[in-house]
Design a protein around this motif. Structure first.
Motif, PDB file in Angstrom:
ATOM      1  N   GLU A 136       1.221  -1.057  -0.066  1.00  0.00           N
ATOM      2  CA  GLU A 136      -0.191  -0.351   0.042  1.00  0.00           C
ATOM      3  C   GLU A 136       0.810   1.085   0.087  1.00  0.00           C
ATOM      4  O   GLU A 136       0.341   2.383  -0.606  1.00  0.00           O
ATOM      5  CB  GLU A 136      -0.863   0.475   0.937  1.00  0.00           C
ATOM      6  N   ARG A 137       2.385   1.032   1.227  1.00  0.00           N
ATOM      7  CA  ARG A 137       2.732   2.520   0.448  1.00  0.00           C
ATOM      8  C   ARG A 137       3.976   2.054  -0.722  1.00  0.00           C
ATOM      9  O   ARG A 137       4.901   2.737  -0.218  1.00  0.00           O
ATOM     10  CB  ARG A 137       3.594   2.495   1.897  1.00  0.00           C
ATOM     11  N   ALA A 138       3.923   1.374  -1.770  1.00  0.00           N
ATOM     12  CA  ALA A 138       4.683   1.135  -3.079  1.00  0.00           C
ATOM     13  C   ALA A 138       6.656   0.914  -2.833  1.00  0.00           C
ATOM     14  O   ALA A 138       7.452   0.948  -3.314  1.00  0.00           O
ATOM     15  CB  ALA A 138       4.461   3.336  -3.656  1.00  0.00           C
ATOM     16  N   VAL A 139       6.111   0.219  -1.085  1.00  0.00           N
ATOM     17  CA  VAL A 139       7.535  -0.523  -0.809  1.00  0.00           C
ATOM     18  C   VAL A 139       7.935  -1.271  -1.856  1.00  0.00           C
ATOM     19  O   VAL A 139       8.877  -1.441  -2.353  1.00  0.00           O
ATOM     20  CB  VAL A 139       7.561  -0.225   0.842  1.00  0.00           C
ATOM     21  N   LEU A 140       7.011  -2.303  -1.584  1.00  0.00           N
ATOM     22  CA  LEU A 140       6.523  -3.387  -2.517  1.00  0.00           C
ATOM     23  C   LEU A 140       5.765  -3.601  -3.529  1.00  0.00           C
ATOM     24  O   LEU A 140       4.804  -3.102  -3.121  1.00  0.00           O
ATOM     25  CB  LEU A 140       6.784  -4.496  -1.622  1.00  0.00           C
ATOM     26  N   ALA A 141       6.037  -3.510  -5.038  1.00  0.00           N
ATOM     27  CA  ALA A 141       5.399  -3.788  -6.029  1.00  0.00           C
ATOM     28  C   ALA A 141       4.182  -4.710  -6.069  1.00  0.00           C
ATOM     29  O   ALA A 141       4.975  -5.947  -4.668  1.00  0.00           O
ATOM     30  CB  ALA A 141       5.948  -3.905  -6.949  1.00  0.00           C
ATOM     31  N   PRO A 142       3.190  -4.645  -5.616  1.00  0.00           N
ATOM     32  CA  PRO A 142       2.306  -5.995  -5.812  1.00  0.00           C
ATOM     33  C   PRO A 142       2.360  -7.027  -6.083  1.00  0.00           C
ATOM     34  O   PRO A 142       2.343  -7.205  -7.722  1.00  0.00           O
ATOM     35  CB  PRO A 142       0.748  -5.222  -6.257  1.00  0.00           C
ATOM     36  N   ARG A 143       2.671  -8.094  -5.598  1.00  0.00           N
ATOM     37  CA  ARG A 143       2.540  -8.831  -6.741  1.00  0.00           C
ATOM     38  C   ARG A 143       2.059 -10.710  -6.201  1.00  0.00           C
ATOM     39  O   ARG A 143       2.439 -10.759  -4.964  1.00  0.00           O
ATOM     40  CB  ARG A 143       4.679  -9.408  -7.129  1.00  0.00           C
ATOM     41  N   PRO A 144       1.101 -11.118  -6.646  1.00  0.00           N
ATOM     42  CA  PRO A 144       0.204 -12.542  -6.239  1.00  0.00           C
ATOM     43  C   PRO A 144       1.353 -13.662  -6.174  1.00  0.00           C
ATOM     44  O   PRO A 144       2.245 -13.283  -7.248  1.00  0.00           O
ATOM     45  CB  PRO A 144      -0.547 -12.492  -7.527  1.00  0.00           C
ATOM     46  N   GLY A 145       1.201 -13.913  -4.994  1.00  0.00           N
ATOM     47  CA  GLY A 145       2.228 -15.670  -5.158  1.00  0.00           C
ATOM     48  C   GLY A 145       3.571 -14.860  -4.077  1.00  0.00           C
ATOM     49  O   GLY A 145       4.349 -15.903  -4.332  1.00  0.00           O
ATOM     50  N   ARG A 146       3.671 -13.938  -3.796  1.00  0.00           N
ATOM     51  CA  ARG A 146       4.699 -13.817  -3.047  1.00  0.00           C
ATOM     52  C   ARG A 146       4.822 -14.279  -1.875  1.00  0.00           C
ATOM     53  O   ARG A 146       3.637 -14.425  -0.550  1.00  0.00           O
ATOM     54  CB  ARG A 146       4.699 -12.471  -2.964  1.00  0.00           C
ATOM     55  N   THR A 147       5.442 -15.209  -1.516  1.00  0.00           N
ATOM     56  CA  THR A 147       5.944 -16.173  -0.619  1.00  0.00           C
ATOM     57  C   THR A 147       6.318 -15.156   1.040  1.00  0.00           C
ATOM     58  O   THR A 147       7.308 -14.049   0.370  1.00  0.00           O
ATOM     59  CB  THR A 147       6.853 -17.366  -0.273  1.00  0.00           C
ATOM     60  N   ALA A 148       6.248 -15.576   2.192  1.00  0.00           N
ATOM     61  CA  ALA A 148       7.013 -15.162   3.512  1.00  0.00           C
ATOM     62  C   ALA A 148       8.145 -14.720   2.965  1.00  0.00           C
ATOM     63  O   ALA A 148       9.163 -13.573   3.606  1.00  0.00           O
ATOM     64  CB  ALA A 148       6.461 -15.981   4.534  1.00  0.00           C
ATOM     65  N   ASP A 149       9.090 -15.607   2.428  1.00  0.00           N
ATOM     66  CA  ASP A 149      10.460 -15.049   3.211  1.00  0.00           C
ATOM     67  C   ASP A 149      10.428 -14.618   1.448  1.00  0.00           C
ATOM     68  O   ASP A 149      11.628 -14.402   1.443  1.00  0.00           O
ATOM     69  CB  ASP A 149      11.228 -16.941   1.464  1.00  0.00           C
TER      70      ASP A 149
END
Length: 227
Positions: A136-149
């Motif tokens: 939401e803060r655009a620190v990371l790009a939204p990406r489906p399937g991102r794992t915790a690692d």
């Protein structure tokens, strides 16, 4: 006059006296006795292994082989005990679900689950809140399937001062959710603290996926600052 005590009777009386608890206080336990025997056996092996050629029957070489086997077993045991025993799914399962949600939704769910004592579910929801908040803060790009690692690795690059804390938080999630370790209030508190520290941090700007149009700065390339 008292009747004299016979030898057999005196022996029985002495045995009964020595069987009393007060005399057993300093007696080594069975575990201590087993350890002493094992230590003595190891010392004997090392003494034979010190000079393998000095024993014509090859006992020294046998001792060396046994010592090596024991060392390998010990190393394997230590690795097994220290290994987090994660389920392979921890590297494959996406952290966020496909349905729309907000960081606030996940935080509210985490607090509700924590109040009910469902610590494993609360930890997962709090980590989901972290992932959604960074998107939401655009620190990371939204990406489906991102794992915790993957979350820990990518967010650690954006917020390097919290990279270790991110890995620790994901380790808690993996251990509780996939490693059959119990969720606790303390572990939930650690993930919650990580969430709060990330919210207060000022991450590096997210790199744009493509070239920036002329006249558009890094801060407004996608509609605002990247934090």
């Amino acid at each position: 006059m008292l009747d004299p005590i016979g030898r057999d009777e005196a022996r029985d009386m002495a045995r009964r006296e020595l069987d009393k608890q007060i005399y057993q206080r300093d007696k080594p336990s069975w575990l201590e006795r087993m350890w002493d025997r094992f230590s003595e056996w190891l010392q004997n092996l090392f003494s034979h292994a010190a000079q393998p050629k000095a024993h014509g029957n090859g006992g020294g070489w046998v001792s060396i082989v046994v010592i090596v086997v024991i060392a390998l077993v010990a190393v394997a045991l230590v690795v097994w005990l220290m290994w987090d025993r994660r389920n392979p799914r921890s590297k494959k399962d996406p952290l966020l679900e496909d349905k729309p949600s907000s960081a606030l939704d996940h935080r509210d769910a985490a607090e509700r689950l924590a109040a009910e004592g469902q610590w494993a579910e609360a930890i997962r929801e709090r980590l989901r809140a972290i992932a959604r908040d960074l998107e939401e803060r655009a620190v990371l790009a939204p990406r489906p399937g991102r794992t915790a690692d993957e979350l820990a690795a990518e967010a650690g690059e954006a917020v390097p001062e919290l990279a270790d804390a991110l890995r620790a938080g994901v380790r808690i999630f993996d251990d509780v959710w996939y490693g059959d370790r119990p969720g606790t209030a303390e572990r939930y508190a650690q993930v919650k603290e990580l969430d709060e520290r990330l919210r207060a941090a000022r991450p590096k700007p997210l790199e744009p996926d493509g070239p920036t149009p002329a006249g558009v700065g890094a801060d407004d390339a996608d509609g605002g600052q990247r934090w």
